[in-house]
Design a protein around this motif. Structure first.
Motif, mmCIF file in Angstrom:
data_model
loop_
_atom_site.group_PDB
_atom_site.id
_atom_site.type_symbol
_atom_site.label_atom_id
_atom_site.label_comp_id
_atom_site.label_asym_id
_atom_site.label_seq_id
_atom_site.Cartn_x
_atom_site.Cartn_y
_atom_site.Cartn_z
ATOM 1 N N VAL A 1 0.845 -1.177 0.000
ATOM 2 C CA VAL A 1 0.000 0.000 0.000
ATOM 3 C C VAL A 1 0.891 1.240 0.000
ATOM 4 C CG1 VAL A 1 -0.210 0.057 2.525
ATOM 5 C CG2 VAL A 1 -1.959 1.143 1.116
ATOM 6 N N GLN A 2 0.487 2.231 -0.759
ATOM 7 C CA GLN A 2 1.219 3.498 -0.827
ATOM 8 C C GLN A 2 0.414 4.566 -0.104
ATOM 9 O OE1 GLN A 2 0.624 1.789 -4.031
ATOM 10 N NE2 GLN A 2 2.425 0.643 -3.387
ATOM 11 N N LEU A 3 1.111 5.417 0.612
ATOM 12 C CA LEU A 3 0.466 6.462 1.401
ATOM 13 C C LEU A 3 0.983 7.830 0.982
ATOM 14 C CD1 LEU A 3 0.763 4.813 4.928
ATOM 15 C CD2 LEU A 3 -1.167 4.698 3.355
ATOM 16 N N GLN A 4 0.091 8.793 0.954
ATOM 17 C CA GLN A 4 0.446 10.170 0.603
ATOM 18 C C GLN A 4 -0.140 11.086 1.658
ATOM 19 O OE1 GLN A 4 2.243 11.182 -2.203
ATOM 20 N NE2 GLN A 4 2.160 13.318 -1.525
ATOM 21 N N ALA A 5 0.726 11.709 2.447
ATOM 22 C CA ALA A 5 0.277 12.635 3.481
ATOM 23 C C ALA A 5 0.309 14.059 2.951
ATOM 24 C CB ALA A 5 1.158 12.517 4.714
ATOM 25 N N SER A 6 -0.661 14.845 3.378
ATOM 26 C CA SER A 6 -0.726 16.239 2.952
ATOM 27 C C SER A 6 -1.491 17.055 3.989
ATOM 28 C CB SER A 6 -1.424 16.347 1.592
ATOM 29 O OG SER A 6 -2.755 15.871 1.675
ATOM 30 N N GLY A 7 -1.456 18.366 3.830
ATOM 31 C CA GLY A 7 -2.258 19.239 4.668
ATOM 32 C C GLY A 7 -1.503 20.048 5.700
ATOM 33 N N GLY A 8 -0.199 19.846 5.803
ATOM 34 C CA GLY A 8 0.569 20.607 6.775
ATOM 35 C C GLY A 8 0.698 22.074 6.372
ATOM 36 N N GLY A 9 1.228 22.852 7.296
ATOM 37 C CA GLY A 9 1.405 24.267 7.012
ATOM 38 C C GLY A 9 1.873 25.029 8.230
ATOM 39 N N LEU A 10 1.912 26.336 8.067
ATOM 40 C CA LEU A 10 2.304 27.248 9.148
ATOM 41 C C LEU A 10 1.054 27.945 9.669
ATOM 42 C CD1 LEU A 10 4.358 28.891 10.802
ATOM 43 C CD2 LEU A 10 4.572 30.426 8.830
ATOM 44 N N VAL A 11 0.786 27.783 10.957
ATOM 45 C CA VAL A 11 -0.394 28.386 11.571
ATOM 46 C C VAL A 11 0.000 29.018 12.901
ATOM 47 C CG1 VAL A 11 -2.003 26.773 10.477
ATOM 48 C CG2 VAL A 11 -1.053 26.259 12.743
ATOM 49 N N GLN A 12 -0.934 29.760 13.471
ATOM 50 C CA GLN A 12 -0.708 30.354 14.778
ATOM 51 C C GLN A 12 -1.327 29.472 15.866
ATOM 52 O OE1 GLN A 12 -2.307 34.345 14.487
ATOM 53 N NE2 GLN A 12 -0.344 35.143 13.753
ATOM 54 N N ALA A 13 -0.840 29.648 17.067
ATOM 55 C CA ALA A 13 -1.392 28.913 18.203
ATOM 56 C C ALA A 13 -2.897 29.154 18.285
ATOM 57 C CB ALA A 13 -0.704 29.341 19.485
ATOM 58 N N GLY A 14 -3.645 28.080 18.513
ATOM 59 C CA GLY A 14 -5.088 28.158 18.587
ATOM 60 C C GLY A 14 -5.805 27.861 17.277
ATOM 61 N N ASP A 15 -5.063 27.866 16.188
ATOM 62 C CA ASP A 15 -5.644 27.570 14.874
ATOM 63 C C ASP A 15 -5.869 26.077 14.690
ATOM 64 O OD1 ASP A 15 -3.963 30.162 12.884
ATOM 65 O OD2 ASP A 15 -5.678 30.230 14.256
ATOM 66 N N SER A 16 -6.446 25.741 13.549
ATOM 67 C CA SER A 16 -6.725 24.347 13.204
ATOM 68 C C SER A 16 -6.096 23.991 11.864
ATOM 69 C CB SER A 16 -8.238 24.114 13.123
ATOM 70 O OG SER A 16 -8.867 24.355 14.361
ATOM 71 N N LEU A 17 -5.825 22.709 11.704
ATOM 72 C CA LEU A 17 -5.367 22.147 10.441
ATOM 73 C C LEU A 17 -5.975 20.762 10.291
ATOM 74 C CD1 LEU A 17 -1.487 22.784 10.123
ATOM 75 C CD2 LEU A 17 -3.264 23.636 8.587
ATOM 76 N N ARG A 18 -6.162 20.336 9.049
ATOM 77 C CA ARG A 18 -6.586 18.970 8.806
ATOM 78 C C ARG A 18 -5.567 18.290 7.899
ATOM 79 N NH1 ARG A 18 -12.023 16.696 5.836
ATOM 80 N NH2 ARG A 18 -10.851 17.395 3.986
ATOM 81 N N LEU A 19 -4.963 17.244 8.406
ATOM 82 C CA LEU A 19 -4.045 16.444 7.623
ATOM 83 C C LEU A 19 -4.811 15.309 6.941
ATOM 84 C CD1 LEU A 19 -1.015 16.087 10.072
ATOM 85 C CD2 LEU A 19 -1.573 17.955 8.497
ATOM 86 N N SER A 20 -4.351 14.948 5.753
ATOM 87 C CA SER A 20 -4.941 13.843 5.017
ATOM 88 C C SER A 20 -3.879 12.800 4.714
ATOM 89 C CB SER A 20 -5.541 14.337 3.702
ATOM 90 O OG SER A 20 -6.567 15.274 3.934
ATOM 91 N N CYS A 21 -4.308 11.555 4.721
ATOM 92 C CA CYS A 21 -3.437 10.442 4.357
ATOM 93 C C CYS A 21 -4.209 9.616 3.327
ATOM 94 C CB CYS A 21 -3.087 9.606 5.573
ATOM 95 S SG CYS A 21 -2.047 8.166 5.225
ATOM 96 N N ALA A 22 -3.810 9.727 2.073
ATOM 97 C CA ALA A 22 -4.486 9.018 1.002
ATOM 98 C C ALA A 22 -3.768 7.705 0.732
ATOM 99 C CB ALA A 22 -4.511 9.881 -0.251
ATOM 100 N N GLY A 23 -4.524 6.616 0.718
ATOM 101 C CA GLY A 23 -3.954 5.300 0.487
ATOM 102 C C GLY A 23 -4.291 4.771 -0.885
ATOM 103 N N SER A 24 -3.376 4.021 -1.460
ATOM 104 C CA SER A 24 -3.607 3.404 -2.756
ATOM 105 C C SER A 24 -2.846 2.083 -2.803
ATOM 106 C CB SER A 24 -3.149 4.329 -3.880
ATOM 107 O OG SER A 24 -1.755 4.570 -3.794
ATOM 108 N N GLY A 25 -3.149 1.308 -3.828
ATOM 109 C CA GLY A 25 -2.492 0.018 -3.966
ATOM 110 C C GLY A 25 -3.387 -1.099 -3.463
ATOM 111 N N ARG A 26 -2.946 -1.809 -2.456
ATOM 112 C CA ARG A 26 -3.724 -2.906 -1.914
ATOM 113 C C ARG A 26 -5.002 -2.389 -1.248
ATOM 114 N NH1 ARG A 26 1.019 -6.754 0.711
ATOM 115 N NH2 ARG A 26 2.231 -6.973 -1.200
ATOM 116 N N THR A 27 -5.820 -3.262 -0.773
ATOM 117 C CA THR A 27 -7.100 -2.886 -0.186
ATOM 118 C C THR A 27 -6.872 -2.050 1.063
ATOM 119 O OG1 THR A 27 -8.000 -4.960 -0.995
ATOM 120 C CG2 THR A 27 -9.315 -3.731 0.592
#
Length: 122
Positions: A1-27
């Protein structure tokens, strides 16, 4: 299975972020997914994990109540919603996969995505 992480960045304290991990290949639906992070000069540490079905989750004490892990099976994607971010959350975040059940022990994961940088300024 291959994984692709994304969604990081520079934010200020108290902010929010959503990271994603997309999978492909095997089930991808047969795999539990864990998020880990590593700050400069520190060891890799467990953040959160979700089992293959999405029915069970686990969190590190340092993020419990602020972070939420979930998975969208139709999209082969696992998300890490990070709220109320703190400067100590600054790190490279990695997603990893293993069959069926999760673990908080990173060597037990056989598949890894590339990291995504999260930087939280005070």
């Amino acid at each position: 299975v291959q994984l692709q992480a994304s969604g990081g960045g520079l934010v200020q304290a108290g902010d929010s972020l959503r990271l994603s991990c997309a999978g492909s290949g095997r089930t991808f639906s047969d795999y539990a997914v864990g998020w880990f992070r590593q700050a400069p000069g520190k060891e890799r540490e467990f953040v959160a994990a979700i089992n293959y079905s999405g029915g069970r989750t686990d969190y590190a004490d340092s993020v419990a109540g602020r972070f939420t892990i979930s998975r969208a099976s139709a999209k082969n994607t696992v998300y890490l919603q990070m709220n109320s971010l703190k400067p100590e959350d600054t790190a490279v975040y990695y997603c990893a996969a293993r069959r069926w059940q999760y673990s908080s022990n990173w060597p037990e994961y056989g598949y890894w995505g590339q990291g995504t940088q999260v930087t939280v300024s005070s």
